[in-house]
Design an enzyme around this catalytic site. Structure first.
Site, PDB file in Angstrom:
ATOM      1  N   LYS A  18       1.002   0.048 101.505  1.00 15.36           N
ATOM      2  CA  LYS A  18       0.167  -0.432 102.626  1.00 15.36           C
ATOM      3  C   LYS A  18      -0.746   0.709 103.110  1.00 15.36           C
ATOM      4  CE  LYS A  18       3.619  -3.925 103.527  1.00 15.36           C
ATOM      5  NZ  LYS A  18       4.235  -4.863 104.448  1.00 15.36           N
ATOM      6  N   GLU A  47       6.942 -13.739  99.389  1.00 17.21           N
ATOM      7  CA  GLU A  47       7.212 -12.895 100.549  1.00 17.21           C
ATOM      8  C   GLU A  47       7.202 -13.760 101.803  1.00 17.21           C
ATOM      9  OE1 GLU A  47       6.039  -8.529  99.548  1.00 17.21           O
ATOM     10  OE2 GLU A  47       4.357  -9.499 100.513  1.00 17.21           O
ATOM     11  N   SER A  99      11.625  -6.922 103.429  1.00 11.33           N
ATOM     12  CA  SER A  99      12.800  -6.135 103.804  1.00 11.33           C
ATOM     13  C   SER A  99      13.805  -5.970 102.664  1.00 11.33           C
ATOM     14  CB  SER A  99      13.476  -6.735 105.038  1.00 11.33           C
ATOM     15  OG  SER A  99      12.580  -6.722 106.143  1.00 11.33           O
ATOM     16  N   ASN A 155       4.542  -1.279  97.562  1.00 13.49           N
ATOM     17  CA  ASN A 155       3.293  -1.508  98.296  1.00 13.49           C
ATOM     18  C   ASN A 155       3.293  -0.548  99.479  1.00 13.49           C
ATOM     19  OD1 ASN A 155       1.144  -2.399  99.778  1.00 13.49           O
ATOM     20  ND2 ASN A 155       1.986  -4.430 100.233  1.00 13.49           N
ATOM     21  N   HIS A 185      -1.938 -10.885  99.884  1.00 16.70           N
ATOM     22  CA  HIS A 185      -0.815 -10.463 100.720  1.00 16.70           C
ATOM     23  C   HIS A 185      -0.935 -11.140 102.092  1.00 16.70           C
ATOM     24  CE1 HIS A 185       1.921  -7.987 103.047  1.00 16.70           C
ATOM     25  NE2 HIS A 185       2.458  -7.626 101.896  1.00 16.70           N
TER      26      HIS A 185
HETATM   27  P1  13P Z   1       8.786  -4.631 103.767  1.00 16.48           P
HETATM   28  O1  13P Z   1       9.582  -4.274 102.518  1.00 16.48           O
HETATM   29  O2  13P Z   1       8.453  -3.449 104.601  1.00 16.48           O
HETATM   30  O3  13P Z   1       9.387  -5.764 104.503  1.00 16.48           O
HETATM   31  O4  13P Z   1       7.349  -5.161 103.218  1.00 16.48           O
HETATM   32  C1  13P Z   1       7.317  -6.128 102.243  1.00 16.48           C
HETATM   33  C2  13P Z   1       5.913  -6.299 101.804  1.00 16.48           C
HETATM   34  O5  13P Z   1       5.073  -6.780 102.547  1.00 16.48           O
HETATM   35  C3  13P Z   1       5.567  -5.843 100.453  1.00 16.48           C
HETATM   36  O6  13P Z   1       4.307  -6.280 100.081  1.00 16.48           O
END
Ligand code: 13P
Length: 257
Positions: free
Chosen positions: A14, A170, A216, A12, A98
């Site tokens: 983002k 998550e 993470s 992802n 999300h």
């Molecule tokens: P991180 O791996 O940066 O913690 O993000 C996780 C996430 O939100 C994946 O959608």
């Protein structure tokens, strides 16, 4: 039981990478991965990079996902994108619900549910995200929160289409913070999610649905997480923005599958 579910590693991205930067990153990932077949690999760049990344991965086994969509097929929804628009850009997956959308854009379980049903109707596989905040965990409400998100988010999904679902657990407090749930903590919630899926769809259908961990996840902690019986892959944020760490995660998932 686990090997009836193909491991899935999804990146992802983002709101990172312009379309030209996305092409560079996808090119590097594509090159390092080669023809991966044991693990499903999904890249979810921003909307603006979907078309260029789609072209790039068209000859590979890498699949494409979007990070959001609107539930309506078309209409006066300025700034929104429909399932059909994503399908035309060769998306197979779409991340829905999300925690960043829940938190910053006030998306409710009911709205996420509309999106899940619309995605399935358009043959897009939804990656439905659930997870508790730190306050909810500390109040002992993790189970209750995840149950509500699963039950309301998947309301009306049929047993027949359930195999196209992917769930991502998550924990909000683990996203982008460097804090990961321990493998035992994550497995406990993944087990509860599978149980909820079994209540809705039956044991056999529930055993086919992939449940990813996100928060993470990185090469240093992935092996212990992916070893858990109900953790079928990862939804990766930060570590998916570096080709090497993302591909390392794919390799770890292959070893553990
Ligand atoms: P991180 O791996 O940066 O913690 O993000 C996780 C996430 O939100 C994946 O959608």
């Amino acid at each position: 039981m686990k090997n009836i579910r193909r491991s899935l590693i999804a990146g992802n991205w983002k709101m990172h990478r312009t379309s030209s930067e996305a092409v560079d990153l996808a090119t590097e990932i594509n090159h390092l991965i080669g023809q991966e077949t044991d693990v499903h690999v999904v890249l979810c760049p921003p909307f603006t990079a979907l078309e260029s990344v789609a072209r790039l991965v068209s000859d590979s086994n890498i699949m494409l996902g979007a990070q959001n969509m609107h539930p309506q097929p078309e209409g006066a929804f300025t700034g929104e994108i429909s399932a059909l628009m994503l399908r035309q850009l060769f998306c197979s997956f779409v991340i829905l619900g999300h925690s960043e959308r829940r938190q910053y854009f006030h998306e409710s379980d009911a709205f996420i549910n509309e999106k899940v049903l619309a995605a399935l109707k358009s043959s897009l596989k939804p990656i439905v995200c659930v997870g508790e905040t730190l306050e909810e965990r500390e109040a002992g409400d993790t189970g209750k929160v995840v149950k509500r998100q699963i039950q309301e988010g998947l309301n009306g999904v049929s047993k027949q289409t359930s195999e196209h679902l992917v769930i991502a657990y998550e924990p909000v407090w683990a996203i982008g913070t460097g804090k990961t749930a321990t493998p035992e903590m994550a497995q406990e919630v993944h087990g509860q999610i599978r149980e909820l899926l079994a209540q809705q769809f039956g044991n056999s259908a529930a055993s086919r649905i992939r449940i990813l961990y996100g928060g993470s996840m990185k090469p240093g902690n992935a092996a212990d997480l992916l070893e858990q019986p109900d953790i079928d892959g990862g939804l990766i944020g930060g570590a998916s923005l570096q080709a090497r760490s993302f591909v390392e995660l794919v390799e770890i998932a292959r070893e553990k599958s």
